[in-house]
Scaffold this active site. Structure first.
Site, PDB file in Angstrom:
ATOM      1  CD  GLU A  37      -2.986  -0.690   0.145  1.00 42.50           C
ATOM      2  OE1 GLU A  37      -3.417   0.516  -0.419  1.00 42.50           O
ATOM      3  OE2 GLU A  37      -3.507  -1.356  -0.981  1.00 42.50           O
ATOM      4  CB  CYS A 192     -13.424   3.784 -13.439  1.00 42.94           C
ATOM      5  SG  CYS A 192     -14.266   5.419 -13.093  1.00 42.94           S
ATOM      6  CB  CYS A 199     -18.727   4.334 -19.549  1.00 41.55           C
ATOM      7  SG  CYS A 199     -17.853   5.447 -18.482  1.00 41.55           S
ATOM      8  CB  CYS A 202     -18.314   0.420 -16.174  1.00 45.87           C
ATOM      9  SG  CYS A 202     -18.249   0.660 -14.456  1.00 45.87           S
ATOM     10  CB  CYS A 208     -22.258   5.092 -13.333  1.00 46.21           C
ATOM     11  SG  CYS A 208     -20.963   6.479 -13.153  1.00 46.21           S
TER      12      CYS A 208
HETATM   13  S1  SF4 Z   1     -19.786   3.812 -15.584  1.00 52.24           S
HETATM   14 FE1  SF4 Z   1     -19.084   5.229 -14.206  1.00 52.24          FE
HETATM   15  S2  SF4 Z   1     -17.957   3.853 -12.524  1.00 52.24           S
HETATM   16 FE2  SF4 Z   1     -18.111   2.749 -14.564  1.00 52.24          FE
HETATM   17  S3  SF4 Z   1     -16.235   3.443 -15.863  1.00 52.24           S
HETATM   18 FE3  SF4 Z   1     -17.886   4.713 -16.353  1.00 52.24          FE
HETATM   19  S4  SF4 Z   1     -17.637   6.484 -14.843  1.00 52.24           S
HETATM   20 FE4  SF4 Z   1     -16.561   4.992 -13.997  1.00 52.24          FE
END
Ligand code: SF4
Length: 348
Positions: A37, A192, A199, A202, A208
């Site tokens: 970390e 992201c 997206c 995602c 989102c």
């Molecule tokens: S949908 Fe939202 S969380 Fe997913 S990659 Fe796109 S901006 Fe990021």
């Protein structure tokens, strides 16, 4: 129809696409999680991996890290940057030997009390190593949460950061906490991403807000820009006819604290005086080398190195432990700032 829980979608995605073969995931002890970390702060995984291997081979546990001279720790950190992290690791290891029988403490408050461990790092150790119910808020997670909830404002601002912590805590699942924390980090690092979020594939795109509003890269709000100043530094690169170079250990506080560097000056007009009076070096020839630019977070440094051809005079140096002549190969084993290391390599 409502979407499945945020955490369920993230965990499903993690099962298929998450990273499970990172070296610190193979040995998720509190020591190894802590180390990874700290190394990963401001640093990419691919850069960290070789450093992590070298570090854990040399310092197998907290006790070996605490016993080592801080110079050895800095030497293994050379090139990774943000050297306060290495000094704090060493200090924290010594504190753990003194106060915690050489073990990582197992409560959030005790972890945060150690040098260099903030709330997010402590949360990661609690979740990844102890499987306790704690959230994290590193750069990747801040980005994912700021976009998912469309939180405007710079996360370095306490008020915005507190909002993001609250969201991070509300979204924590009941089970599989370590995988969930890793999944958040992985999603931020691989899907992201800062400039090109992917997206369409995602798992969080159904709700989102930033994606639905069509402006994911507007989040998180960038740090307000300020003009950073430029400083100049002149380096005395004294090299003996037998090849040795003169290095000086920097004070433990300040930039490149505790690392070895060339003696430096604010102005070139002081070179002759400094060579003969402070360094006891009789220059036979002085040549200006190519200048070097180095950018820190709060200023830019323009470095003007001056090669001083000379002979070794050990009488004065022997009394000054912070100044020493080194053979080039020995010098390269010291803790060195990256531009110093490159310059030394060029003198071989
Ligand atoms: S949908 Fe939202 S969380 Fe997913 S990659 Fe796109 S901006 Fe990021």
């Amino acid at each position: 129809m409502t979407s499945p829980l945020f955490s369920d979608r993230l965990l499903n995605w993690f099962d298929q696409h998450g990273r499970k073969d990172l070296p610190w995931q193979q040995q998720p002890s509190p020591y190894h999680v802590w180390l990874s970390e700290i190394m990963l702060q401001q640093t990419q995984v691919s850069t960290v991996i070789p450093y992590y291997h070298k570090f854990t081979e040399r310092f197998t546990n907290i006790a070996t890290l605490a016993q080592a001279p801080v110079d050895d720790v800095l030497a293994l950190w050379t090139g990774l940057g943000y050297y306060a992290r290495a000094r704090n690791l060493h200090k924290a290891a010594n504190t753990m030997v003194e106060l915690h029988q050489g073990q990582m403490p197992s409560t959030l408050d005790e972890l945060i009390a150690l040098p260099g461990i903030g709330r997010s790092t402590a949360g990661a150790i609690m979740a990844l190593a102890h499987h306790q119910h704690f959230s994290i808020l590193d750069g990747n997670v801040k980005r994912v949460l700021a976009r998912h909830s469309a939180i405007a404002g710079w996360p370095g601002n306490k008020h915005i950061e507190n909002k993001l912590w609250l969201i991070a805590e509300q979204l924590l699942p009941q089970n599989r906490i370590a995988n969930y924390i890793q999944a958040q980090m992985d999603l931020g690092a691989t899907l992201c991403t800062r400039s090109k979020p992917n997206c369409t594939i995602c798992p969080l795109n159904a709700d989102c807000k930033a994606y639905l509003n069509g402006n994911p890269t507007d989040y998180p709000t960038a740090k307000p820009k300020k003009i950073i100043p430029t400083r100049q530094s002149h380096w005395i690169v004294a090299q003996a006819s037998t090849g040795e170079i003169l290095l000086e250990q920097r004070p433990s506080m300040g930039i490149w604290g505790g690392l070895w560097s060339f003696p430096e000056l604010d102005s070139a007009t002081d070179i002759d005086y400094t060579c003969s009076n402070r360094l006891s070096v009789n220059a036979t020839n002085i040549t200006s080398l190519k200048n070097i630019k180095h950018v820190f977070s709060h200023f830019k440094l323009e470095i003007y190195p001056h090669l001083i051809e000379c002979e070794i005079n050990n009488n004065y140096i022997a009394e000054n432990k912070k100044l020493s002549w080194y053979k080039i190969n020995d010098a390269l084993l010291l803790g060195l700032p990256a531009p110093v290391k490159s310059l030394i390599e060029s003198l071989q």
